[in-house]
Design a protein around this motif. Sequence first.
Motif, PDB file in Angstrom:
ATOM      1  N   LEU A  60       0.821  -1.082  -0.033  1.00 39.92           N
ATOM      2  CA  LEU A  60      -0.073   0.011  -0.033  1.00 39.92           C
ATOM      3  C   LEU A  60       0.782   1.203   0.036  1.00 39.92           C
ATOM      4  N   PHE A  61       0.461   2.158  -1.054  1.00 41.46           N
ATOM      5  CA  PHE A  61       1.291   3.368  -1.130  1.00 41.46           C
ATOM      6  C   PHE A  61       0.463   4.611  -0.929  1.00 41.46           C
ATOM      7  N   ILE A  62       1.111   5.703  -0.057  1.00 44.05           N
ATOM      8  CA  ILE A  62       0.158   6.713   0.114  1.00 44.05           C
ATOM      9  C   ILE A  62       1.174   7.985   0.286  1.00 44.05           C
ATOM     10  N   SER A  63       0.660   9.012  -0.371  1.00 42.39           N
ATOM     11  CA  SER A  63       1.560  10.480  -0.357  1.00 42.39           C
ATOM     12  C   SER A  63       0.118  11.348  -0.476  1.00 42.39           C
ATOM     13  N   PHE A  64       0.136  12.248   0.511  1.00 42.07           N
ATOM     14  CA  PHE A  64      -1.019  13.159   0.481  1.00 42.07           C
ATOM     15  C   PHE A  64      -0.476  14.402  -0.401  1.00 42.07           C
ATOM     16  N   HIS A  65      -1.487  15.075  -1.199  1.00 36.10           N
ATOM     17  CA  HIS A  65      -1.204  16.296  -1.856  1.00 36.10           C
ATOM     18  C   HIS A  65      -0.291  17.247  -1.065  1.00 36.10           C
ATOM     19  N   ALA A  66      -0.592  17.585   0.131  1.00 32.53           N
ATOM     20  CA  ALA A  66      -0.027  18.703   1.250  1.00 32.53           C
ATOM     21  C   ALA A  66       1.325  18.254   0.977  1.00 32.53           C
ATOM     22  N   SER A  67       1.868  16.940   1.137  1.00 33.83           N
ATOM     23  CA  SER A  67       3.127  16.511   1.263  1.00 33.83           C
ATOM     24  C   SER A  67       3.924  16.772  -0.103  1.00 33.83           C
ATOM     25  N   LEU A  68       3.259  16.183  -1.096  1.00 33.93           N
ATOM     26  CA  LEU A  68       3.599  16.344  -2.440  1.00 33.93           C
ATOM     27  C   LEU A  68       4.155  17.907  -2.812  1.00 33.93           C
ATOM     28  N   SER A  69       3.172  18.548  -2.553  1.00 30.54           N
ATOM     29  CA  SER A  69       2.944  20.103  -2.754  1.00 30.54           C
ATOM     30  C   SER A  69       4.300  20.604  -1.958  1.00 30.54           C
ATOM     31  N   GLY A  70       4.248  20.412  -0.728  1.00 31.72           N
ATOM     32  CA  GLY A  70       5.244  21.002   0.269  1.00 31.72           C
ATOM     33  C   GLY A  70       6.523  20.510  -0.410  1.00 31.72           C
ATOM     34  N   PHE A  71       6.951  19.368  -0.518  1.00 34.24           N
ATOM     35  CA  PHE A  71       8.191  18.975  -1.135  1.00 34.24           C
ATOM     36  C   PHE A  71       8.654  19.731  -2.301  1.00 34.24           C
ATOM     37  N   VAL A  72       7.830  19.908  -3.392  1.00 40.05           N
ATOM     38  CA  VAL A  72       8.302  20.267  -4.534  1.00 40.05           C
ATOM     39  C   VAL A  72       8.343  22.077  -4.273  1.00 40.05           C
ATOM     40  N   GLN A  73       7.627  22.679  -3.656  1.00 42.11           N
ATOM     41  CA  GLN A  73       7.306  24.302  -3.408  1.00 42.11           C
ATOM     42  C   GLN A  73       8.702  24.579  -2.607  1.00 42.11           C
ATOM     43  N   GLY A  74       8.791  23.764  -1.360  1.00 39.92           N
ATOM     44  CA  GLY A  74       9.809  24.632  -0.424  1.00 39.92           C
ATOM     45  C   GLY A  74      10.966  23.838   0.123  1.00 39.92           C
ATOM     46  N   CYS A  75      11.010  22.248  -0.369  1.00 35.75           N
ATOM     47  CA  CYS A  75      11.981  21.536   0.327  1.00 35.75           C
ATOM     48  C   CYS A  75      13.313  21.331  -0.554  1.00 35.75           C
ATOM     49  N   ARG A  76      14.182  21.395  -0.195  1.00 34.14           N
ATOM     50  CA  ARG A  76      15.543  20.778  -1.143  1.00 34.14           C
ATOM     51  C   ARG A  76      15.427  19.551  -1.774  1.00 34.14           C
ATOM     52  N   PRO A  77      16.055  19.464  -3.067  1.00 36.18           N
ATOM     53  CA  PRO A  77      15.583  18.100  -3.741  1.00 36.18           C
ATOM     54  C   PRO A  77      16.675  16.913  -3.243  1.00 36.18           C
ATOM     55  N   LEU A  78      16.226  16.711  -2.073  1.00 39.97           N
ATOM     56  CA  LEU A  78      16.973  15.692  -1.045  1.00 39.97           C
ATOM     57  C   LEU A  78      15.767  14.804  -0.296  1.00 39.97           C
ATOM     58  N   LEU A  79      16.224  13.271  -0.755  1.00 37.56           N
ATOM     59  CA  LEU A  79      14.926  12.545  -0.051  1.00 37.56           C
ATOM     60  C   LEU A  79      15.654  11.491   0.708  1.00 37.56           C
ATOM     61  N   PHE A  80      15.375  11.068   1.785  1.00 36.25           N
ATOM     62  CA  PHE A  80      15.690   9.983   2.566  1.00 36.25           C
ATOM     63  C   PHE A  80      14.784   8.970   2.582  1.00 36.25           C
ATOM     64  N   LEU A  81      15.327   7.781   2.301  1.00 37.60           N
ATOM     65  CA  LEU A  81      14.739   6.615   2.198  1.00 37.60           C
ATOM     66  C   LEU A  81      14.985   5.538   3.319  1.00 37.60           C
ATOM     67  N   ASP A  82      13.820   4.886   3.984  1.00 37.52           N
ATOM     68  CA  ASP A  82      14.261   4.241   5.186  1.00 37.52           C
ATOM     69  C   ASP A  82      13.186   3.080   5.363  1.00 37.52           C
ATOM     70  N   SER A  83      13.338   2.332   6.336  1.00 38.87           N
ATOM     71  CA  SER A  83      12.454   1.369   6.481  1.00 38.87           C
ATOM     72  C   SER A  83      12.239   0.670   7.992  1.00 38.87           C
ATOM     73  N   ILE A  84      11.122   0.451   8.305  1.00 40.15           N
ATOM     74  CA  ILE A  84      10.834   0.334   9.774  1.00 40.15           C
ATOM     75  C   ILE A  84       9.928  -0.878  10.108  1.00 40.15           C
ATOM     76  N   PRO A  85      10.461  -2.053  10.630  1.00 36.13           N
ATOM     77  CA  PRO A  85       9.738  -3.076  10.950  1.00 36.13           C
ATOM     78  C   PRO A  85       8.325  -2.866  11.718  1.00 36.13           C
ATOM     79  N   LEU A  86       7.267  -3.484  11.325  1.00 35.80           N
ATOM     80  CA  LEU A  86       5.906  -3.311  12.105  1.00 35.80           C
ATOM     81  C   LEU A  86       5.862  -4.468  12.870  1.00 35.80           C
ATOM     82  N   LYS A  87       5.531  -4.127  14.181  1.00 33.07           N
ATOM     83  CA  LYS A  87       5.266  -5.248  15.061  1.00 33.07           C
ATOM     84  C   LYS A  87       3.524  -5.333  15.228  1.00 33.07           C
ATOM     85  N   SER A  88       3.080  -5.537  14.072  1.00 33.35           N
ATOM     86  CA  SER A  88       1.602  -5.746  13.831  1.00 33.35           C
ATOM     87  C   SER A  88       1.460  -7.232  13.937  1.00 33.35           C
TER      88      SER A  88
END
Length: 759
Positions: A370-398
Amino acid sequence: MAPKRLIAICQYGGEFETEKDDSLSYRGGDAHAIYIDDQTKLDDFKMEVAEMFGCSISTVSIKYFVPGNRKTLISVSDDKDLELMIKFHGDSITADVYIIMEEIVAPDVSSMPASRSSRTTLSEEVLPLDPALDVVDDTTQPNIPLGGSLNIVDDTNSIDEHIDLPPGIAFILPISVVPYEKHAKGAEQWQNTITGVGQKFSSIHEYRESLRKYAIAHQFAFRFIKNDGDRVTVKCKAEGCSWRIHASKDSATQLISIKTMNPTHTCGGDAVSSGLQATGSWVASVVKEKLEVFLEYKPKDIVNDIKQEYGIDLNYYQAWRGKESDKEHLQGSHKDAYSQLPSLCERIMETNPGSLATFTTKEDSSFHRLFISFHASLSGFVQGCRPLLFLDSIPLKSKYQGMLLTATAADGDDGIFPVAFAVVDAETNDNWHWFLLQLKSAVSRSSPLTFIADRQKGLQESISEIFKGSYHGYCLRYIAEQLVRDLEGQFSQEVKRIMIEDLYRAAFAPKLEDFHTSVESIKRISLDAYNRIMQSEPQNWANSFFQGARYNHLTSNFGELFYNWAADAHELPITQMVDAIRGNIMELIYTRRADSDQWLTRLTPSMEEKLENESLKVCSLQVLQTTGSIFVVRGESTEVVDKDRCWDCSCKGWQLTGLPCCHAIAVINCIGRNPYDYCSRYFTTESYRLTYVESIQPILDVDSSMQNDSSQVLVTPPTRRPPGSWAQEFHFQKSFVKCCIFSEKSAYNSNNSFTGISH
C-alpha cells in the motif's frame, strides 16, 4: 501590538458522546467564561478554573479541539500549549475549553522494533515505571473520547507525563491509584456470585461465568460432569471431594436455576486453581479496563497481575488469547481492515485531491503493498524543500507484521518533512522498486534528486533506473555498521571506536587530502579495514567525492519521525494505523505553519543562527583581490573565493551547506553586497511557509463507511511471517554501533572540521 484576547468557555461536569461521524459532542455540566490572552500563564488560568469550580488545581486538566477537528482533544500542559491554543483560534472571539479532573497511573512502554537507520528499540530507550500500581475505574467522571491525550500524574513516584493517544482508543477518567499493599484481592468481590439452591441466571453463559468467578474467589478448581445448553453439573476437581453443584433450565421461566448444591469441600484445598477456570473470555473481561487505557499491556504482565490480584496461575497463551479478544473488540478486526483498503484509497483521494493512494494484492488476493502520499506533502516538497530525499524502512510489530517504507525530506529549518510512505509485506528489492515507481509518478520535480539510503544493490539499481540523472548517497551509518560487522572479533571495542571516528572524519572531510589523511589513519591500524572502506564506493558517501547536493546530510535517519508514529500505532488495524499517521502529518503541518507565522527573519531560525555564527568569524579574516572575480581570504587557512561563481569557496563549506562560509561572507561584505542574497532559497522563511501552506483533510468514518462492495477488489490479510523473522533479517551489531551514534550537527563545526563523536 495589543495581546490577542479570547473568551474561554470553560465547561465542566458533562460527558463526551461520539456521533455517527466519530466526531465528539459535549453534553451537560456547567459552563463559565474566563478572559485569557497570549500573555496568560497556564498556572494562573488553572487557578481561576479551580476557584470557579471548587476543585484542586493539582487535578485540573484543560483540553480543547483544534478548529475543524472534533475528533481529537488536545491537552494544555504548559504555557506554550496555552499560547498555541489561542493561536489556533485565530480571529475567533470564543474558544470551548473542557475541564477534566484526572489522576491516572502511567503505563509501561512496550518494545517496538526500530527503523533500520536507528537500530535502537524503544525498550532500550525507555525504562518501565516501578513499582506496579493497581488501577481501579471510577466511571462517575466524564468519558474521554476516541483519540486525544491525557496528562499522567502519579504522586507515589513523582511521575508527570503527557501521553498522546492514537485514534480509536477510549477510556474513562479519573482512574485512581491504589498501592498494592492496601488493595484487597480482586477475587474477593466474587465470593458470593454463587449463593445456593434457588439462585437464578439469565443464561447458561452467565451461570458458567459466575461459577468460574466463584471458584477463583474460593481458590479451587472444578470439572464439568454435564455441560450443555440446558444443564450444567460440576464437582470439585479433587478426587473424593464432596463439593458439587447442579443447575438446569426452568421450563416455566426459561431461566437457569441452581437445583442442588453441596457447598462443603472435603479435599482440604488440594484442588487449588491453576488457571483451568480462567477462560479466554474471563481473562478478556478482567483486563479490558486496563487494555482500554494501555493497548501495550503485555501477556506476561497480564499473567503477573492476575496472579497478584486473583491468585490464579495463567499460562502465556491464556493471557495472550484474552488480550487478543479485547483488542479486536476495542479496535475492530485486523482481517476486516484489509478488505477496507480499496475504500480507504478512494476516500483519501476524494478528500485530499492530488494525493496518491494505491495498493496491490498477490494472485491469491492477499495483501501485498500500500502506497500513500498526500497532496499537502507532495506540494510542500516540490514548493519548499531541497531536492533531497531520505529513504528508510521500519519493521512493524503488528498482527501481520510487514514493513513501513518511508520517504522524507528536510524543510528549510532542517526539520523532518514526510513525503510518502508504504506498508509492504516484506522489505524486498521488488517492493522498493514498486515504492520508487509510485513516488516517481507522484513527485513532479524537474531538478535532479539526491537520495540518502542504504547501500543495497536492488535499491541502487532502482534509484538509477527510475530517477534518471539522480544521485544516490549511501547512508553513513550503514557503512559504519557494515565495517563493525566485518571486523567482528578482530579488534577491541576501543580500537574499533577509533576506526569509526576516522571513518566519519573521512566522510565529512570537504577536501580530498583530508579524506586520505583520515583513511590512512585506518590503514595504519588495519589494512583489511582500509581495503573494505575503499571498496565501499566512497564516491557515494564521502563529501570530497560526492557529486550530488546532500547539504551535509550523510545519514538516512530522517525516518525517525515515522518510527515514533509507528511505535504509537503499530498494533492498530492497517486502516486505523494509516489514519493515525495521516493525523500526525496533519497536526505537524498545522503546528509548523502556525509557528512560522511568527517568524520575522529572512531565513529560518536555525539557518539564521548558522549564518550569524559564520559572520562572527569574519573580523579576523583578511581579503585580497587578485584578478577579476577571484579573491584570496587569509585566516587560519588561506582560501580562494570566486564571487561570480555561486557557492564557490575552496574550503567547500559553501558548496556543502548552501550557506555562505565565513570566507564568502568576508568577500561579500568587501564588495558591498548582502550575504542573505547568497543563501540557498530553500533556507528562507518564505520557502518554509510554502512547504506547509497546504493542509491535509480528515478522512471521516475510516472504518464504519468503508465496507467493501462487490465491485471492488477483494483484499485478504497477508500470510503471517514467522515470529522474529524481521529481527533475524535485519539484525545488526547494535551493542557497539549504538555507542558510536553520530550527531552531524555537533560533530562538525561550521568550518567542516571534525570535533569528535559523542558517546
